[in-house]
Design a protein around this motif. Structure first.
Motif, short mmCIF file in Angstrom:
data_model
loop_
_atom_site.label_atom_id
_atom_site.label_comp_id
_atom_site.label_asym_id
_atom_site.label_seq_id
_atom_site.Cartn_x
_atom_site.Cartn_y
_atom_site.Cartn_z
N UNK A 147 0.86 -1.19 0.00
CA UNK A 147 0.00 0.00 0.00
C UNK A 147 0.89 1.23 0.00
N UNK A 148 0.85 2.02 -1.07
CA UNK A 148 1.74 3.17 -1.22
C UNK A 148 1.52 4.20 -0.11
N UNK A 149 0.26 4.49 0.20
CA UNK A 149 -0.04 5.48 1.24
C UNK A 149 0.43 5.01 2.60
N UNK A 150 0.10 3.77 2.94
CA UNK A 150 0.49 3.20 4.23
C UNK A 150 2.01 3.13 4.34
N UNK A 153 3.36 6.70 5.00
CA UNK A 153 3.05 7.18 6.35
C UNK A 153 3.90 6.45 7.39
N UNK A 154 3.98 5.13 7.27
CA UNK A 154 4.71 4.37 8.28
C UNK A 154 6.20 4.69 8.23
N UNK A 155 6.75 4.82 7.03
CA UNK A 155 8.17 5.15 6.90
C UNK A 155 8.46 6.50 7.52
N UNK A 159 10.74 7.18 10.82
CA UNK A 159 11.87 8.11 10.77
C UNK A 159 11.79 9.13 11.91
N UNK A 160 10.59 9.63 12.18
CA UNK A 160 10.42 10.60 13.28
C UNK A 160 10.76 9.96 14.61
N UNK A 161 10.38 8.69 14.81
CA UNK A 161 10.73 8.02 16.08
C UNK A 161 12.25 7.85 16.19
#
Length: 305
Positions: A147-150, A153-155, A159-161
């Motif tokens: 899923x491109x959107x998922x 978002x998850x990547x 990265x923020x974490x």
């Protein structure tokens, strides 16, 4: 089979080049041209500019060059991507963006509370490890890759974490979570230990875990994340084995090993720098104490005479 069959867009991601060029221009406008608009600011340091440019270069190499395409073909390259994206780029961003720019960002109304909670050392490390480990659960991994959107978002959240995880170690902003040298050593060691189980499960698995690297239909769908659909439709591909000599299990195991090796190298460099800074600080403190004692002795001697 050569990667060139996927076309220029899949190989070199021209849109990402534009995004990185835009971010770089905004960076130098903010830190040089618009610097006087900040209440508190300092001239941009050469080291900060170098760190930021390195972050942009590495980001393009791992997400815009043929390495990104290979990351969808070989699990090994995917793990190399993740290692540099999560363990190196955040370091360069934190050190590359001046503290007075970070101060404006982290003291914004909504961001202030987020940083206050998620950059606490224990919270930051456990959330990062949990997000990383959860991502590599086979069913979760395949669902995200399809899923491109998922996936985007998850990547981004992962990265923020990673950035939150490094924040207590590296930030120079007054009022933000900072750690003493001894705590930094324990923090890095703990991070290395906690990430090991996720890597170990991948390294010692005796069977292929991820459908997006072994099953033709799932792999082709996952390839749509980086290759235009029209291009894929015109190719007669059966699976990633056309581009790699490694069998899926070996590819998977090497990927886990590479992730761990890169992590150990990066953390080793960080530990060495912490030790060096600590040693210099302790040496300076001892020298100051000695000089102060000598001055006091000379002054007392003068007064006595």
């Amino acid at each position: 089979m050569p990667l060139s069959i996927f076309g220029f867009q899949a190989l070199w991601s021209p849109y990402l080049i534009g995004v990185i060029a835009f971010l770089t221009v905004v960076y130098f406008l903010t830190t040089v041209t618009w610097r006087k608009d900040f209440k508190v600011s300092e001239p941009l340091k050469k080291s900060e500019a170098i760190y930021f440019i390195l972050a942009m270069i590495i980001l393009y190499i791992i997400k815009g060059s043929p390495i990104d395409l290979l990351g969808h073909i070989m699990f090994t390259m995917h793990m190399v991507q993740m290692a540099f994206l999560l363990l190196l780029v955040p370091i360069f961003l934190i050190k590359g963006i001046p503290w007075w720019v970070w101060k404006v960002v982290v003291e914004a109304p909504v961001v202030r509370m987020i940083f206050k909670i998620f950059t606490q050392p224990l919270v930051a490390i456990f959330i990062f490890i949990a997000m990383f480990s959860f991502y590599h659960i086979p069913s979760v991994f395949d669902a995200i890759k399809l899923d491109m959107t998922l996936h985007g978002i998850y990547t981004f959240v992962l990265f923020i974490t990673a950035l939150f995880m490094y924040w207590p170690l590296l930030n120079q902003v007054d009022g933000q979570h900072k750690m003493k040298n001894i705590n930094k050593l324990a923090y890095i060691a703990g991070n290395a230990v906690l990430i090991t189980p996720a890597c170990a499960l991948i390294i010692f698995a005796s069977h292929p875990m991820y459908a997006t690297y072994t099953e033709a239909d799932a792999w082709l769908q996952a390839m749509e994340l980086c290759v235009p659909v029209d291009t894929l439709a015109g190719l007669n591909l059966s699976g990633p084995e056309l581009f790699s000599n490694m069998d899926p299990v070996s590819d998977q195991q090497v990927g886990g090993v590479m992730m761990k090796i890169i992590q150990e190298i990066i953390f080793g460099v960080i530990l060495a720098r912490i030790f060096r800074k600590w040693w210099v600080s302790e040496r300076s403190s001892q020298q100051e104490i000695t000089e102060k004692a000598l001055r006091d002795f000379q002054q007392n001697r003068t007064n006595y005479n």
